[in-house]
Design an enzyme around this catalytic site. Sequence first.
Site: not given
Length: 404
Positions: A211, A281, A291, A307-308, A325, A339, A343
């Site tokens: 990202n 995620d 490749k 996993p979180d 965040f 969230k 959590k």
Amino acid sequence: MAAKRILLGITGGIAAYKSAELVRLLKKAGLEVRVVMTRGAEAFVTPLTFQALSGEPVRTSLLDPEAEAGMGHIELAKWADQVVVAPASADFLARLAQGMADDLLTTVCCATEAPIAVAPAMNQAMWKNFRTQRNMSLLAEDPQITVWGPDQGEQACGDTGPGRMLEPDALASWILADATRATVGALAGKRVVITAGPTREPIDPVRYISNHSSGKMGYALARAAADAGAQVVLVSGPVNLPVPDGVAVRPVMTAQDMLQEAERVVAEGCDIFIATAAVADYRPAACAGDKIKKTDEAMTLSLVRNPDTLATIAARKNPPFTVGFAAETTDVARYANDKMQRKKLNMIVANDVSVPGLGFNSDQNAVTVFWPSGEQAIGPDSKQAIADTLVALIAEHSNKVGNS
């Protein structure tokens, strides 16, 4: 912030109009501001302007019977965490250097034990004048007084040279930096673990899913926490940033790496856990050993959930004070609060990454901090300035939880 009460003195000069913007910036940053104006300042800007911006009555006279019934100048001197005079005219600087107390502002400066910062503003010839420089030399010897500026450039009179007051955003940065330095020690003795940057989930030996996270926010928080006296461990995905002084870095690559390292570091001891990392995620169900060749018109990639890390740390038997965040593009407040509740976080910092020029890969940001009983908006500002404010806020709330 420890130093959150700013007494702003405004003296006679055309730069007085800029002080209105300074008050606005300080209030926006969450500081309390009261204003004292000299008679000369009133010739340029009305007290009503500063009353509207600060939300506090503006004091202009030492001999105000109503205000001085309770020794108002002493009350102001004791109230201030920091006195800032902007603009500071040549006349005011001369009187301050000589220790005079012939109006309300100089009297407060004589009576206060708070640090005093002055931002000179005058014509370039006045600034270069021998007598002005002699007064500045006297002020430089005073350990209570700091001089900010002046700047150089075109002046209202048409001259060009030194003597311009620093711009309001620059002054606000100095004031906020001083306020942050006053919190040094707010995290003394605390162990803070921060995750930062992106993760990379390999597709094959040369490709990966990732990202736009630059890691700048997490690294700024690490620096701010270290400055506040904490022992800081930074669990970092791949970034191109220098390691802040006094911070230990544990480099990781994938989401699974980050969880494993975060659990290891937290198990070693952690008072505050701040998860700024933009963790993928999902990851490819399998990573190709070689490749993948471009042979077909389309390719299907099977993904599995990662996993979180944040939820895992927050769910520990004796969790640290946990801050998450949330980078969102729509309905930021709703998603952030959801969230935080799901959590079981102590606090969450949300930002709208769809806003141009803020968030990912930018040095600027704007966030809203949520906790179970309140919220606070911070910015737009530099990520370091936001990090400094966040660390002060986290220190304040974590101490409340620890003392409850």
